[in-house]
Design a protein around this motif. Structure first.
Motif, PDB file in Angstrom:
ATOM      1  N   LEU A  25       0.585  -1.116  -0.008  1.00 30.50           N
ATOM      2  CA  LEU A  25       0.144   0.203   0.053  1.00 30.50           C
ATOM      3  C   LEU A  25       0.789   1.181   0.103  1.00 30.50           C
ATOM      4  O   LEU A  25       0.350   2.380  -0.508  1.00 30.50           O
ATOM      5  CB  LEU A  25      -0.913   0.129   1.335  1.00 30.50           C
ATOM      6  N   SER A  26       1.878   1.147   0.560  1.00 30.68           N
ATOM      7  CA  SER A  26       2.928   2.489   0.671  1.00 30.68           C
ATOM      8  C   SER A  26       3.439   2.982  -0.677  1.00 30.68           C
ATOM      9  O   SER A  26       3.416   4.339  -0.580  1.00 30.68           O
ATOM     10  CB  SER A  26       4.158   2.069   1.570  1.00 30.68           C
ATOM     11  N   ALA A  27       3.554   2.139  -1.689  1.00 34.59           N
ATOM     12  CA  ALA A  27       4.117   2.995  -2.840  1.00 34.59           C
ATOM     13  C   ALA A  27       2.895   3.691  -3.521  1.00 34.59           C
ATOM     14  O   ALA A  27       3.070   4.932  -3.702  1.00 34.59           O
ATOM     15  CB  ALA A  27       4.616   1.765  -3.931  1.00 34.59           C
ATOM     16  N   PRO A  28       1.557   3.167  -3.816  1.00 34.59           N
ATOM     17  CA  PRO A  28       0.656   3.931  -4.410  1.00 34.59           C
ATOM     18  C   PRO A  28       0.285   5.166  -3.615  1.00 34.59           C
ATOM     19  O   PRO A  28      -0.126   6.222  -3.899  1.00 34.59           O
ATOM     20  CB  PRO A  28      -0.486   2.991  -4.442  1.00 34.59           C
ATOM     21  N   LEU A  29       0.159   5.084  -2.312  1.00 34.83           N
ATOM     22  CA  LEU A  29       0.048   5.980  -1.139  1.00 34.83           C
ATOM     23  C   LEU A  29       0.883   7.211  -1.173  1.00 34.83           C
ATOM     24  O   LEU A  29       0.393   8.338  -1.081  1.00 34.83           O
ATOM     25  CB  LEU A  29      -0.342   5.456   0.201  1.00 34.83           C
ATOM     26  N   ALA A  30       2.168   6.699  -1.257  1.00 34.65           N
ATOM     27  CA  ALA A  30       3.236   7.785  -1.512  1.00 34.65           C
ATOM     28  C   ALA A  30       3.168   8.721  -2.609  1.00 34.65           C
ATOM     29  O   ALA A  30       3.465   9.831  -2.768  1.00 34.65           O
ATOM     30  CB  ALA A  30       4.592   7.190  -1.514  1.00 34.65           C
ATOM     31  N   VAL A  31       2.657   7.981  -3.749  1.00 38.97           N
ATOM     32  CA  VAL A  31       2.486   8.806  -4.934  1.00 38.97           C
ATOM     33  C   VAL A  31       1.156   9.994  -4.801  1.00 38.97           C
ATOM     34  O   VAL A  31       1.304  10.968  -5.298  1.00 38.97           O
ATOM     35  CB  VAL A  31       1.930   7.920  -6.510  1.00 38.97           C
ATOM     36  N   LEU A  32       0.242   9.548  -4.203  1.00 45.49           N
ATOM     37  CA  LEU A  32      -0.832  10.292  -3.904  1.00 45.49           C
ATOM     38  C   LEU A  32      -0.608  11.345  -2.929  1.00 45.49           C
ATOM     39  O   LEU A  32      -0.992  12.490  -3.079  1.00 45.49           O
ATOM     40  CB  LEU A  32      -1.935   9.751  -3.574  1.00 45.49           C
ATOM     41  N   PHE A  33       0.099  11.042  -1.892  1.00 49.02           N
ATOM     42  CA  PHE A  33       0.619  11.884  -0.557  1.00 49.02           C
ATOM     43  C   PHE A  33       1.667  11.179   0.025  1.00 49.02           C
ATOM     44  O   PHE A  33       1.373  10.183   0.883  1.00 49.02           O
ATOM     45  CB  PHE A  33      -0.788  11.961   0.408  1.00 49.02           C
ATOM     46  N   PHE A  34       2.862  11.665  -0.111  1.00 48.98           N
ATOM     47  CA  PHE A  34       4.165  10.966   0.380  1.00 48.98           C
ATOM     48  C   PHE A  34       3.955  10.801   1.903  1.00 48.98           C
ATOM     49  O   PHE A  34       4.487   9.620   2.206  1.00 48.98           O
ATOM     50  CB  PHE A  34       5.376  11.920   0.111  1.00 48.98           C
ATOM     51  N   PRO A  35       3.589  11.822   2.742  1.00 47.73           N
ATOM     52  CA  PRO A  35       3.975  11.531   4.202  1.00 47.73           C
ATOM     53  C   PRO A  35       2.864  10.421   4.437  1.00 47.73           C
ATOM     54  O   PRO A  35       3.224   9.567   5.491  1.00 47.73           O
ATOM     55  CB  PRO A  35       3.106  12.626   4.808  1.00 47.73           C
ATOM     56  N   LEU A  36       1.887  10.097   3.960  1.00 42.53           N
ATOM     57  CA  LEU A  36       0.887   8.891   4.287  1.00 42.53           C
ATOM     58  C   LEU A  36       1.514   7.604   3.688  1.00 42.53           C
ATOM     59  O   LEU A  36       1.597   6.718   4.573  1.00 42.53           O
ATOM     60  CB  LEU A  36      -0.369   8.930   3.657  1.00 42.53           C
ATOM     61  N   GLY A  37       2.078   7.762   2.496  1.00 44.81           N
ATOM     62  CA  GLY A  37       2.778   6.430   2.071  1.00 44.81           C
ATOM     63  C   GLY A  37       3.898   5.974   3.029  1.00 44.81           C
ATOM     64  O   GLY A  37       4.374   4.884   3.175  1.00 44.81           O
ATOM     65  N   PHE A  38       4.832   7.165   3.637  1.00 42.43           N
ATOM     66  CA  PHE A  38       6.065   6.989   4.359  1.00 42.43           C
ATOM     67  C   PHE A  38       5.394   6.241   5.604  1.00 42.43           C
ATOM     68  O   PHE A  38       6.029   5.285   6.331  1.00 42.43           O
ATOM     69  CB  PHE A  38       6.854   8.118   4.454  1.00 42.43           C
ATOM     70  N   THR A  39       4.504   6.704   6.160  1.00 41.06           N
ATOM     71  CA  THR A  39       3.690   6.540   7.090  1.00 41.06           C
ATOM     72  C   THR A  39       3.155   4.927   7.095  1.00 41.06           C
ATOM     73  O   THR A  39       3.797   4.146   8.290  1.00 41.06           O
ATOM     74  CB  THR A  39       2.659   7.042   7.834  1.00 41.06           C
ATOM     75  N   VAL A  40       2.894   4.435   6.110  1.00 41.59           N
ATOM     76  CA  VAL A  40       2.229   3.040   5.915  1.00 41.59           C
ATOM     77  C   VAL A  40       3.565   2.280   5.937  1.00 41.59           C
ATOM     78  O   VAL A  40       3.573   1.132   6.346  1.00 41.59           O
ATOM     79  CB  VAL A  40       1.507   3.029   4.790  1.00 41.59           C
TER      80      VAL A  40
END
Length: 208
Positions: A25-40
């Motif tokens: 999940l972290s990769a696609p979330l990082a594209v949309l909103f990096f802080p969220l992807g990094f948190t995941v």
């Protein structure tokens, strides 16, 4: 041994299931909103760290702690045969290793799931919590769920022979592990007191 095999043996069974979901999940979330992807991504790393499973060398004698953590319960109770017995409970904090180990040698007579509540494992109400009881005749170990920990994973089945320090299960994301000592022991035999820090498979709680 390959790196992949080493990583698999360094964590409890099933840990990668939690971690991979976060990693994917972290990769696609990082594209949309990096802080969220990094948190995941960090949550995935945290899941592996939480389920770490270090090697332990048990002592040659004595009854050892079934879990890492602090002694939170020492009490006398009466079993179903009318015998007085001592229960010792270990509260596993979020930073502790959560792989549980056999306190001493024995043969598993039954592994029983008991449904119940999900109260904080450090509270008195946790005595009514969901648990898996591994009965070895003269002693038993209870793996107890907490308010957040709701996945109890026993590794053993009825009929298995256990040796001191052997891995017997884990509780994903926290809780408590109890040992109901053999009836031949009383409080004077204990090597620990409430609040003591212990380590699964290595800290002697009763000297033999």
């Amino acid at each position: 041994m390959s790196v992949a095999s080493s990583l698999q043996t360094a964590v409890a069974p099933g840990a990668w299931r939690y971690a991979l979901a976060c990693f994917l999940l972290s990769a696609p979330l990082a594209v949309l909103f990096f802080p969220l992807g990094f948190t995941v991504l960090l949550l995935g790393v945290g899941a592996l760290w939480f389920h770490r499973d270090p090697d332990r060398t048990p002592p040659e004698t004595g009854i050892v702690a079934p879990a890492d953590g602090k002694i939170s319960v020492i009490r006398e109770e009466t079993d179903d045969k009318g015998r007085s017995r001592i229960r010792v409970g270990v509260f596993m904090n979020v930073t502790d290793v959560h792989v549980n180990r056999a306190p001493t040698d024995g043969v598993v007579t039954s592994v029983t799931h008991r449904p119940g509540a999900y109260k904080p494992a450090f509270s008195k109400d946790s005595d009514r919590n969901e648990r898996v009881v591994i009965d070895c005749g003269e002693y038993e170990v209870a793996l107890i769920a907490g308010w957040f920990a709701r996945r109890i994973h026993p590794y053993v089945t009825a009929g298995e022979t256990l040796v001191r320090g052997q891995r017997i299960g884990h509780v994903s994301f926290g809780s408590r592990a109890d040992i109901l000592l053999p009836p031949t022991y009383d409080r004077d035999d204990l090597c620990i007191t409430n609040g003591d820090r212990v380590y699964a498979g290595t800290t002697v709680i009763v000297a033999e």
